[in-house]
Motif scaffolding. Structure first.
Motif, PDB file in Angstrom:
ATOM      1  N   PHE A  49       0.861  -1.192   0.000  1.00 11.32           N
ATOM      2  CA  PHE A  49       0.000   0.000   0.000  1.00 11.32           C
ATOM      3  C   PHE A  49       0.897   1.242   0.000  1.00 11.32           C
ATOM      4  O   PHE A  49       1.280   1.723   1.066  1.00 11.32           O
ATOM      5  CB  PHE A  49      -0.898   0.002   1.236  1.00 11.32           C
ATOM      6  N   PRO A  50       1.244   1.754  -1.155  1.00  3.88           N
ATOM      7  CA  PRO A  50       2.195   2.880  -1.240  1.00  3.88           C
ATOM      8  C   PRO A  50       1.601   4.220  -0.830  1.00  3.88           C
ATOM      9  O   PRO A  50       1.447   5.133  -1.626  1.00  3.88           O
ATOM     10  CB  PRO A  50       2.616   2.858  -2.714  1.00  3.88           C
ATOM     11  N   ILE A  51       1.240   4.307   0.445  1.00  2.00           N
ATOM     12  CA  ILE A  51       0.743   5.548   1.023  1.00  2.00           C
ATOM     13  C   ILE A  51       1.550   5.843   2.281  1.00  2.00           C
ATOM     14  O   ILE A  51       2.095   4.930   2.913  1.00  2.00           O
ATOM     15  CB  ILE A  51      -0.760   5.484   1.347  1.00  2.00           C
ATOM     16  N   ASP A  52       1.628   7.109   2.661  1.00  2.00           N
ATOM     17  CA  ASP A  52       2.474   7.489   3.783  1.00  2.00           C
ATOM     18  C   ASP A  52       2.025   6.843   5.093  1.00  2.00           C
ATOM     19  O   ASP A  52       2.842   6.561   5.970  1.00  2.00           O
ATOM     20  CB  ASP A  52       2.489   9.011   3.936  1.00  2.00           C
ATOM     21  N   GLU A  53       0.711   6.587   5.218  1.00  2.00           N
ATOM     22  CA  GLU A  53       0.191   5.980   6.452  1.00  2.00           C
ATOM     23  C   GLU A  53       0.767   4.579   6.691  1.00  2.00           C
ATOM     24  O   GLU A  53       0.749   4.088   7.821  1.00  2.00           O
ATOM     25  CB  GLU A  53      -1.337   5.918   6.411  1.00  2.00           C
ATOM     26  N   GLU A  54       1.235   3.936   5.629  1.00  2.00           N
ATOM     27  CA  GLU A  54       1.782   2.581   5.761  1.00  2.00           C
ATOM     28  C   GLU A  54       3.308   2.580   5.760  1.00  2.00           C
ATOM     29  O   GLU A  54       3.938   1.657   5.261  1.00  2.00           O
ATOM     30  CB  GLU A  54       1.251   1.703   4.626  1.00  2.00           C
ATOM     31  N   THR A  55       3.890   3.612   6.342  1.00  2.00           N
ATOM     32  CA  THR A  55       5.344   3.699   6.443  1.00  2.00           C
ATOM     33  C   THR A  55       5.771   3.750   7.908  1.00  2.00           C
ATOM     34  O   THR A  55       4.994   4.154   8.784  1.00  2.00           O
ATOM     35  CB  THR A  55       5.874   4.967   5.744  1.00  2.00           C
ATOM     36  N   PRO A  56       6.989   3.343   8.206  1.00  2.00           N
ATOM     37  CA  PRO A  56       7.472   3.426   9.593  1.00  2.00           C
ATOM     38  C   PRO A  56       7.434   4.842  10.144  1.00  2.00           C
ATOM     39  O   PRO A  56       7.142   5.053  11.321  1.00  2.00           O
ATOM     40  CB  PRO A  56       8.906   2.898   9.489  1.00  2.00           C
ATOM     41  N   ARG A  57       7.748   5.840   9.311  1.00  2.00           N
ATOM     42  CA  ARG A  57       7.801   7.213   9.820  1.00  2.00           C
ATOM     43  C   ARG A  57       6.438   7.677  10.314  1.00  2.00           C
ATOM     44  O   ARG A  57       6.334   8.407  11.290  1.00  2.00           O
ATOM     45  CB  ARG A  57       8.340   8.158   8.742  1.00  2.00           C
ATOM     46  N   ARG A  58       5.346   7.265   9.648  1.00  2.00           N
ATOM     47  CA  ARG A  58       4.017   7.641  10.127  1.00  2.00           C
ATOM     48  C   ARG A  58       3.636   6.831  11.358  1.00  2.00           C
ATOM     49  O   ARG A  58       2.987   7.350  12.270  1.00  2.00           O
ATOM     50  CB  ARG A  58       2.996   7.439   9.012  1.00  2.00           C
ATOM     51  N   ARG A  59       4.021   5.577  11.396  1.00  2.00           N
ATOM     52  CA  ARG A  59       3.734   4.759  12.583  1.00  2.00           C
ATOM     53  C   ARG A  59       4.476   5.296  13.801  1.00  2.00           C
ATOM     54  O   ARG A  59       3.973   5.238  14.921  1.00  2.00           O
ATOM     55  CB  ARG A  59       4.118   3.295  12.308  1.00  2.00           C
ATOM     56  N   ILE A  60       5.670   5.821  13.564  1.00  4.62           N
ATOM     57  CA  ILE A  60       6.415   6.428  14.658  1.00  4.62           C
ATOM     58  C   ILE A  60       5.643   7.607  15.245  1.00  4.62           C
ATOM     59  O   ILE A  60       5.640   7.838  16.457  1.00  4.62           O
ATOM     60  CB  ILE A  60       7.802   6.881  14.164  1.00  4.62           C
ATOM     61  N   ARG A  61       4.974   8.351  14.393  1.00  5.85           N
ATOM     62  CA  ARG A  61       4.169   9.472  14.877  1.00  5.85           C
ATOM     63  C   ARG A  61       3.040   8.970  15.768  1.00  5.85           C
ATOM     64  O   ARG A  61       2.732   9.562  16.809  1.00  5.85           O
ATOM     65  CB  ARG A  61       3.594  10.244  13.665  1.00  5.85           C
ATOM     66  N   THR A  62       2.423   7.853  15.368  1.00  5.16           N
ATOM     67  CA  THR A  62       1.357   7.253  16.169  1.00  5.16           C
ATOM     68  C   THR A  62       1.897   6.750  17.497  1.00  5.16           C
ATOM     69  O   THR A  62       1.284   6.954  18.561  1.00  5.16           O
ATOM     70  CB  THR A  62       0.698   6.101  15.396  1.00  5.16           C
ATOM     71  N   ILE A  63       3.052   6.102  17.469  1.00  4.61           N
ATOM     72  CA  ILE A  63       3.676   5.613  18.699  1.00  4.61           C
ATOM     73  C   ILE A  63       4.024   6.776  19.624  1.00  4.61           C
ATOM     74  O   ILE A  63       3.896   6.688  20.852  1.00  4.61           O
ATOM     75  CB  ILE A  63       4.926   4.774  18.364  1.00  4.61           C
ATOM     76  N   SER A  64       4.439   7.897  19.047  1.00  2.00           N
ATOM     77  CA  SER A  64       4.729   9.085  19.836  1.00  2.00           C
ATOM     78  C   SER A  64       3.486   9.557  20.594  1.00  2.00           C
ATOM     79  O   SER A  64       3.562   9.936  21.769  1.00  2.00           O
ATOM     80  CB  SER A  64       5.239  10.199  18.920  1.00  2.00           C
ATOM     81  N   LYS A  65       2.358   9.534  19.918  1.00  4.90           N
ATOM     82  CA  LYS A  65       1.116   9.948  20.585  1.00  4.90           C
ATOM     83  C   LYS A  65       0.812   9.056  21.785  1.00  4.90           C
ATOM     84  O   LYS A  65       0.369   9.532  22.842  1.00  4.90           O
ATOM     85  CB  LYS A  65      -0.051   9.882  19.596  1.00  4.90           C
ATOM     86  N   ILE A  66       1.046   7.754  21.618  1.00  3.66           N
ATOM     87  CA  ILE A  66       0.703   6.800  22.679  1.00  3.66           C
ATOM     88  C   ILE A  66       1.666   6.889  23.851  1.00  3.66           C
ATOM     89  O   ILE A  66       1.246   6.986  25.015  1.00  3.66           O
ATOM     90  CB  ILE A  66       0.713   5.364  22.112  1.00  3.66           C
ATOM     91  N   LEU A  67       2.972   6.893  23.564  1.00  2.00           N
ATOM     92  CA  LEU A  67       3.967   6.780  24.621  1.00  2.00           C
ATOM     93  C   LEU A  67       4.394   8.099  25.239  1.00  2.00           C
ATOM     94  O   LEU A  67       4.746   8.149  26.419  1.00  2.00           O
ATOM     95  CB  LEU A  67       5.219   6.063  24.079  1.00  2.00           C
ATOM     96  N   VAL A  68       4.383   9.180  24.457  1.00  2.05           N
ATOM     97  CA  VAL A  68       4.941  10.440  24.935  1.00  2.05           C
ATOM     98  C   VAL A  68       3.875  11.488  25.205  1.00  2.05           C
ATOM     99  O   VAL A  68       3.853  12.116  26.255  1.00  2.05           O
ATOM    100  CB  VAL A  68       5.979  10.976  23.928  1.00  2.05           C
ATOM    101  N   GLU A  69       2.979  11.654  24.233  1.00  4.16           N
ATOM    102  CA  GLU A  69       2.009  12.743  24.343  1.00  4.16           C
ATOM    103  C   GLU A  69       0.722  12.348  25.060  1.00  4.16           C
ATOM    104  O   GLU A  69      -0.101  13.204  25.365  1.00  4.16           O
ATOM    105  CB  GLU A  69       1.696  13.265  22.945  1.00  4.16           C
ATOM    106  N   ASN A  70       0.552  11.047  25.308  1.00  6.94           N
ATOM    107  CA  ASN A  70      -0.649  10.546  25.983  1.00  6.94           C
ATOM    108  C   ASN A  70      -1.927  11.026  25.296  1.00  6.94           C
ATOM    109  O   ASN A  70      -2.907  11.406  25.940  1.00  6.94           O
ATOM    110  CB  ASN A  70      -0.671  10.980  27.458  1.00  6.94           C
TER     111      ASN A  70
END
Length: 433
Positions: A44-65
């Motif tokens: 799925f060649p979209i930005d949502e399916e890349t590690p860099r976007r997943r990192i943003r999601t992980i940031s929301k969960i672990l850092v920004e709550n």
């Protein structure tokens, strides 16, 4: 501290000294290495399916709550956890560990089937009692009518049932003495599912170890490595503590694993006490061990087969010892060995991913099988049990490198009578004293 790559231009949230550090957009190299190595981006060649976007999601969960959306969760869950992004990231991002932390932080309640699977994996006695029932089912002829009925799909068991092979019902012996002058003693990690469904690899590993002079212990108290639990947001602490205690109690030179998926998890046990350090110090992949201690006088019989090597993600991106397989196979005179052209891309197995995301996994497998077909290889080898059964599901044949090596052992090497009685190894002819 853990370094993230974040390709978005959003401002990072407030962080404390104890939280993972996430560089702001200006610190990102924008190299794109993580994108090109991601298997889901290939699908799925979209930005949502890349590690860099997943990192943003992980940031929301672990850092920004911050809460994440259903779409963000879906794209996060689509990750195969191959960790190819981690191995190529210039910032050395600890993606695998952070992904596991994010999954645990989401605290999602598993469905009944997942809960049952976790309990079976945790309890070896329950799993062992299930094996005769599976064996009867496979012999009964019920597979075809049950598949046609659609019941397996309704119960969400169709994908797991399609991967079923004949289970081993007899337990491995506790000890296998060396077949030549004893050089030492090792312990073998057999895992949970592999103990019953990988009974060609485990005896082959024992056979080779005995042939190079090592007694092999198989402690029955050992359990699952914990990878399935940890990668799905469950606690693996009990399984980890039990394995460390079981193997540390043994007087052995090394603790060996044959499946790289298990080995990757075992190698990253986070226990920092003396017990954890002892366990990790003695842990070794079977390929590395055989290569280091292979006797100069042990010559394998020749073969003219062409062998294609599949490099599991757990081996390439975590253990990083894939070259040991090539070196070992070169001990077979006449053997032609080639690497699969797209080894950096995941085959789709991904531990439990082939069951939780069968469509995505199936597409990745189809791509890998095209590459395999193009090699015209006689044999395909893979160091990970999960990858092997997944790639073999459509009628192909993928085996562990130690199986090929064991078949080429010379028949003149004497194997002890105790060894013959304790296992059902087949292959070269054996002289019993």
């Amino acid at each position: 501290m853990f370094d993230f790559m974040d390709m978005s231009f959003d401002e990072p949230g407030e962080q404390t000294a104890s939280e993972p550090y996430i560089p702001d957009a200006g610190e990102c190299m924008r190299c794109g290495m993580c994108v090109s190595s991601c298997p889901t981006f290939r699908l799925f060649p979209i930005d949502e399916e890349t590690p860099r976007r997943r990192i943003r999601t992980i940031s929301k969960i672990l850092v920004e709550n911050l809460p994440i959306s259903a779409d963000e969760r879906r794209h996060l869950d689509n990750c195969v956890q191959c960790r190819a992004c981690e191995s190529v990231c210039p910032s050395r991002m600890a993606y695998g560990q952070l992904f596991d932390q994010a999954q645990a932080g989401l605290k999602v309640t598993s469905g009944w089937l997942a809960r049952l699977a976790f309990r079976l994996i945790e309890n070896k006695d329950w799993l062992r009692r299930l094996m005769p029932l599976l064996a009867v089912y496979l012999k009964s002829g019920l597979q075809k009518p049950l598949r046609r009925s659609g019941l397996l799909k309704k119960l969400h068991l169709a994908d797991a049932e399609a991967l079923l092979g004949k289970p081993a019902l007899q337990a491995l012996a506790v000890s296998y003495p060396a077949s030549v002058t004893t050089r030492g003693r090792v312990a073998l990690f057999t895992g949970c599912i592999a103990e019953h469904f990988d009974r060609e690899t485990l005896p082959a590993a024992i056979k080779l170890l005995n042939a190079i002079g090592y007694e092999v212990l198989v402690p029955p108290q050992q359990g699952c490595c914990g990878a399935i639990h940890q990668h799905n947001g469950q606690s693996a602490a009990g399984l980890i503590d039990d394995n460390i205690a079981v193997f540390n109690a043994l007087d052995v030179d090394a603790v060996l694993h044959t499946a790289t998926g298990c080995g990757a998890m075992l190698s990253e046990y986070q226990n920092d006490d003396d017990a954890g350090q002892l366990f990790r110090q003695r842990l070794c992949d079977i390929n590395d061990f055989l290569l280091e201690f292979w006797p100069d006088d042990l010559q394998l019989t020749a073969s003219e087969l062409k062998v294609a090597v599949h490099e599991p993600c757990s081996q390439r991106n975590v253990l990083k010892n894939q070259q040991a397989v090539y070196a070992l196979l070169q001990k077979i005179p006449g053997l032609s060995v080639v690497a699969l052209a797209d080894n950096p891309i995941c085959c789709g197995a991904g531990g439990s991913y082939m069951l939780t995301h069968p469509d995505n996994a199936g597409q990745l497998r189809a791509l890998k099988q095209q590459i395999i077909a193009a090699t015209s290889a006689d044999v395909v080898v893979s160091g990970n049990f999960g990858c092997g059964i997944f790639l073999s599901a459509d009628g192909g044949r993928v085996e562990h490198p130690v199986q090929l090596l064991a078949r080429q052992l010379p028949s003149c090497r004497t194997i002890s009578k105790a060894f013959i009685l304790s296992t059902s190894l087949t292959g070269c002819s054996i002289a019993v004293p």
